[in-house]
Motif scaffolding. Structure first.
Motif, PDB file in Angstrom:
ATOM      1  N   ASN A  54      -2.296   9.489 -12.883  1.00  0.00           N
ATOM      2  CA  ASN A  54      -2.392   8.049 -12.652  1.00  0.00           C
ATOM      3  C   ASN A  54      -0.995   7.459 -12.665  1.00  0.00           C
ATOM      4  OD1 ASN A  54      -5.236   7.436 -12.506  1.00  0.00           O
ATOM      5  ND2 ASN A  54      -5.350   7.958 -14.663  1.00  0.00           N
ATOM      6  N   TYR A  55      -0.778   6.466 -11.822  1.00  0.00           N
ATOM      7  CA  TYR A  55       0.486   5.743 -11.792  1.00  0.00           C
ATOM      8  C   TYR A  55       0.152   4.267 -11.901  1.00  0.00           C
ATOM      9  CZ  TYR A  55       1.900  10.274 -10.042  1.00  0.00           C
ATOM     10  OH  TYR A  55       2.097  11.623  -9.907  1.00  0.00           O
ATOM     11  N   PHE A  56       0.970   3.532 -12.614  1.00  0.00           N
ATOM     12  CA  PHE A  56       0.710   2.101 -12.777  1.00  0.00           C
ATOM     13  C   PHE A  56       1.184   1.302 -11.565  1.00  0.00           C
ATOM     14  CE2 PHE A  56       0.693   3.643 -17.150  1.00  0.00           C
ATOM     15  CZ  PHE A  56      -0.542   3.180 -17.535  1.00  0.00           C
ATOM     16  N   TYR A  57       2.150   1.845 -10.846  1.00  0.00           N
ATOM     17  CA  TYR A  57       2.677   1.223  -9.641  1.00  0.00           C
ATOM     18  C   TYR A  57       2.973   2.328  -8.638  1.00  0.00           C
ATOM     19  CZ  TYR A  57       3.440  -2.527 -12.979  1.00  0.00           C
ATOM     20  OH  TYR A  57       3.256  -3.462 -13.936  1.00  0.00           O
ATOM     21  N   GLY A  58       2.890   2.004  -7.360  1.00  0.00           N
ATOM     22  CA  GLY A  58       3.155   3.001  -6.335  1.00  0.00           C
ATOM     23  C   GLY A  58       4.548   3.599  -6.396  1.00  0.00           C
ATOM     24  N   TYR A  59       5.523   2.814  -6.872  1.00  0.00           N
ATOM     25  CA  TYR A  59       6.894   3.325  -6.913  1.00  0.00           C
ATOM     26  C   TYR A  59       7.112   4.363  -8.004  1.00  0.00           C
ATOM     27  CZ  TYR A  59       7.644  -0.169 -10.597  1.00  0.00           C
ATOM     28  OH  TYR A  59       7.538  -0.926 -11.733  1.00  0.00           O
ATOM     29  N   GLY A  83      -5.505   9.918  -8.784  1.00  0.00           N
ATOM     30  CA  GLY A  83      -5.087   8.893  -9.733  1.00  0.00           C
ATOM     31  C   GLY A  83      -4.736   7.563  -9.086  1.00  0.00           C
ATOM     32  N   SER A  84      -4.697   6.544  -9.913  1.00  0.00           N
ATOM     33  CA  SER A  84      -4.363   5.185  -9.476  1.00  0.00           C
ATOM     34  C   SER A  84      -3.031   5.146  -8.747  1.00  0.00           C
ATOM     35  CB  SER A  84      -4.276   4.252 -10.684  1.00  0.00           C
ATOM     36  OG  SER A  84      -5.476   4.236 -11.394  1.00  0.00           O
ATOM     37  N   TYR A  85      -2.992   4.441  -7.641  1.00  0.00           N
ATOM     38  CA  TYR A  85      -1.783   4.198  -6.845  1.00  0.00           C
ATOM     39  C   TYR A  85      -1.106   5.458  -6.318  1.00  0.00           C
ATOM     40  CZ  TYR A  85      -2.252  -0.533  -8.631  1.00  0.00           C
ATOM     41  OH  TYR A  85      -2.736  -1.777  -8.947  1.00  0.00           O
ATOM     42  N   SER A  86      -1.802   6.588  -6.331  1.00  0.00           N
ATOM     43  CA  SER A  86      -1.190   7.842  -5.898  1.00  0.00           C
ATOM     44  C   SER A  86      -0.641   7.784  -4.478  1.00  0.00           C
ATOM     45  CB  SER A  86      -2.200   8.986  -5.981  1.00  0.00           C
ATOM     46  OG  SER A  86      -2.539   9.235  -7.305  1.00  0.00           O
ATOM     47  N   PHE A  87      -1.344   7.122  -3.596  1.00  0.00           N
ATOM     48  CA  PHE A  87      -0.934   7.119  -2.196  1.00  0.00           C
ATOM     49  C   PHE A  87      -0.684   5.709  -1.667  1.00  0.00           C
ATOM     50  CE2 PHE A  87      -3.826  10.977  -2.382  1.00  0.00           C
ATOM     51  CZ  PHE A  87      -2.785  11.842  -2.677  1.00  0.00           C
ATOM     52  N   SER A  88      -0.387   4.776  -2.566  1.00  0.00           N
ATOM     53  CA  SER A  88      -0.088   3.415  -2.099  1.00  0.00           C
ATOM     54  C   SER A  88       1.318   3.376  -1.513  1.00  0.00           C
ATOM     55  CB  SER A  88      -0.222   2.416  -3.247  1.00  0.00           C
ATOM     56  OG  SER A  88       0.756   2.646  -4.224  1.00  0.00           O
TER      57      SER A  88
END
Length: 107
Positions: A54-59, A83-88
């Motif tokens: 999981n990531y909290f932000y795409g960066y 996970g969250s924001y993995s491919f944003s």
């Protein structure tokens, strides 16, 4: 000492620029407890099984610096969770197939 730090920073920057120009990350890196990824010629390939972190932000994703050159994502059949924001922020992404057994995805 300062000369050495500057030298290391320049060397590191040169390697990063070379990788960006070739659109390739030369070594396998982790993106989950049992998952690794490689990146080459616009294709992000994830291998293994289990959960993508999981990531909290795409960066925060390890492939963020390549976000404008990734066009395709290849995911393994053993993938359970994206996970969250993995491919944003992947602005050029055109192809991704999510395995049937992947029951959670927070793209």
């Amino acid at each position: 000492m300062l000369f050495t730090l500057i030298e290391i920073a320049i060397s590191s920057s040169s390697i990063k620029n070379e990788a960006l120009s070739q659109k390739i990350i030369p070594k396998i890196q982790k993106c989950g407890p049992d998952l690794t990824y490689t990146l080459g010629k616009g294709i992000l390939t994830i291998e293994g099984s289990g959960k993508i972190d999981n990531y909290f932000y795409g960066y925060e994703t390890p492939w963020y610096i390549f976000r404008t050159s990734i066009t395709t994502i290849i995911l393994p059949e053993g993938l359970e969770t994206i996970g969250s924001y993995s491919f944003s922020n992947l602005t050029q992404l055109t192809t991704i197939e999510i395995p049937q057994k992947c029951y959670q995805h927070w793209i």
